[in-house]
Design a protein around this motif. Structure first.
Motif, short mmCIF file in Angstrom:
data_model
loop_
_atom_site.label_atom_id
_atom_site.label_comp_id
_atom_site.label_asym_id
_atom_site.label_seq_id
_atom_site.Cartn_x
_atom_site.Cartn_y
_atom_site.Cartn_z
N GLU A 35 91.44 -68.53 -81.40
CA GLU A 35 90.90 -67.52 -80.49
C GLU A 35 92.07 -66.77 -79.86
O GLU A 35 93.22 -67.19 -79.96
CB GLU A 35 90.02 -68.16 -79.40
CG GLU A 35 88.74 -68.78 -79.95
CD GLU A 35 87.79 -69.23 -78.86
OE1 GLU A 35 86.58 -69.17 -79.09
OE2 GLU A 35 88.27 -69.66 -77.79
N ASP A 138 78.31 -61.87 -75.97
CA ASP A 138 79.14 -60.66 -75.92
C ASP A 138 80.27 -60.81 -74.90
O ASP A 138 81.41 -60.39 -75.15
CB ASP A 138 78.28 -59.45 -75.59
CG ASP A 138 77.32 -59.09 -76.72
OD1 ASP A 138 77.62 -59.43 -77.88
OD2 ASP A 138 76.27 -58.48 -76.43
N ARG A 141 82.86 -63.17 -76.31
CA ARG A 141 83.71 -62.52 -77.31
C ARG A 141 84.69 -61.56 -76.66
O ARG A 141 85.85 -61.45 -77.10
CB ARG A 141 82.85 -61.79 -78.35
CG ARG A 141 83.64 -61.19 -79.50
CD ARG A 141 82.73 -60.61 -80.56
NE ARG A 141 81.92 -61.64 -81.19
CZ ARG A 141 82.35 -62.42 -82.19
NH1 ARG A 141 83.59 -62.28 -82.64
NH2 ARG A 141 81.56 -63.33 -82.72
N HIS A 145 87.67 -63.22 -77.94
CA HIS A 145 87.62 -62.69 -79.31
C HIS A 145 87.05 -63.74 -80.28
O HIS A 145 87.37 -63.74 -81.47
CB HIS A 145 89.01 -62.24 -79.79
CG HIS A 145 89.55 -61.07 -79.01
ND1 HIS A 145 90.15 -61.22 -77.77
CD2 HIS A 145 89.57 -59.75 -79.28
CE1 HIS A 145 90.52 -60.04 -77.32
NE2 HIS A 145 90.18 -59.13 -78.20
N ASP A 147 83.59 -66.75 -81.17
CA ASP A 147 82.15 -66.93 -81.28
C ASP A 147 81.73 -68.11 -80.41
O ASP A 147 82.29 -69.21 -80.53
CB ASP A 147 81.79 -67.17 -82.76
CG ASP A 147 80.29 -67.37 -82.98
OD1 ASP A 147 79.51 -67.16 -82.03
OD2 ASP A 147 79.92 -67.74 -84.11
#
Length: 337
Positions: A35, A138, A141, A145, A147
């Motif tokens: 990440e 959202d 993320r 960045h 999931d």
């Protein structure tokens, strides 16, 4: 810049390093991560440490053996993302069974817990800290960045496996996750897992630490008090600096780590960091590091390892410098969480 305005705060009246019992070593096993959290790793960063400069498991365990004799009892495995490193369960098993080691913890973003949780538990790991900066996919993320789905699956899998100590960590970023705070508390309460809210620190890009981005833990305390009654806990959960509260109605256990607004934050600091490339770092908020690789290669010299550890402990500063317009020289993923 908030880092500049913080210089106006009163000086920290911290105790001297000699007054603190330093018995906690945080061991980074890799600087790689899957990440790219805003507060940890710049989006375009690719300057990974060459593989040949990363300590082997055998070299790390040699350092641990010396550290135990020097009085260290508690160890945390970190990264980067430590579960990315090959054979991490094997290393943790060796660490858990090293004579003198009392506790072993791991910090992870949780993404690989669905596949590695069983092996880690079998290896003897019983303590997990899992990063969770938002529940909304959202928003998650936007911060990481990444999931959210494997993270939530990993948390639930660890809970089902019976890990007796799981904590969730949320880094506070205004306009990014303040709307997530109460949902995160409710989520943690539903699983009976403590959650800790951590003030943003200038450990990656100083541009992140601005008045616009900074959300102090005191403001979060006030927010939670509108939802529930907070009762301070007398007992500590773990070996870190968090201050914990019990929320009476929801049953949540919530901790707060305020490295910038708590002027006494450093007084009980009991930790030293070992970077993945073999440097001892006595304080996250100081640039001082001590390279142990010459004491490990081509052969391990435990006398020189002990000397390096002694030097790092002797020069552990009484307080961090985050309030003094701090400019990071190494990003967080290179230092270790």
């Amino acid at each position: 810049m908030l880092a500049t305005s913080l210089q106006s705060l009163p000086a920290v009246s911290g105790s001297t390093p000699q007054a603190r019992t330093v018995d906690y070593l945080r061991i980074s096993v890799t600087d790689r991560c899957n990440e790219r959290c805003l507060y940890c790793m710049p989006e375009q960063f690719h300057a990974w440490t060459p593989k040949e400069n990363i300590l082997t498991y055998e070299e790390i365990l040699a350092i641990v053996e010396v550290a135990v004799k020097r009085g260290f009892k508690h160890f945390r495995v970190t990264g980067g993302e430590p579960l990315l490193r090959r054979d991490i369960a094997y290393f943790i098993e060796q660490l858990v069974h090293t004579p003198g080691v009392e506790t072993v913890q791991a910090s992870t973003n949780g993404t690989r817990l669905p596949e590695l949780g069983d092996a880690l538990y079998k290896a003897g790991l019983r303590r997990l800290n899992i990063s969770l900066d938002a529940l909304d996919p959202d928003r998650y993320r936007a911060i990481t960045h990444g999931d959210i789905a494997p993270v939530l699956a990993g948390i639930r899998h660890a809970k089902a496996l019976g890990f007796p100590s799981i904590k969730l960590n949320t880094v506070l970023i205004r306009h990014k996750n303040e709307l997530e705070i109460w949902p995160l508390v409710e989520f943690a309460a539903s699983l009976q897992i403590p959650i800790r809210f951590i003030e943003l620190m200038p450990v990656s890009l100083t541009e992140m630490l601005t008045e616009e981005n900074f959300l102090p833990v005191g403001e979060v305390l006030d927010l939670l008090a509108r939802h529930d009654t907070l009762v301070p806990l007398d007992t500590k959960l773990g070996h870190g600096p968090a201050r914990y509260y019990h929320l009476q109605k929801s049953g949540a256990i919530v901790g707060f780590i305020g490295a910038l607004t708590n002027l006494h934050f450093c007084e009980s600091c009991n930790k030293v960091r070992l970077t993945a490339d073999g440097h001892l770092r006595p304080c996250l908020g100081h640039h001082g590091e001590y390279d142990l690789k010459p004491a490990l290669r081509p052969h391990v010299d435990k006398t020189r390892v002990r000397a390096g550890l002694d030097q790092a402990l002797a020069e552990k500063p009484p307080e961090h410098e985050f309030r003094n317009n701090w400019q990071p020289h190494r990003i967080m993923t290179a230092i270790g969480g």
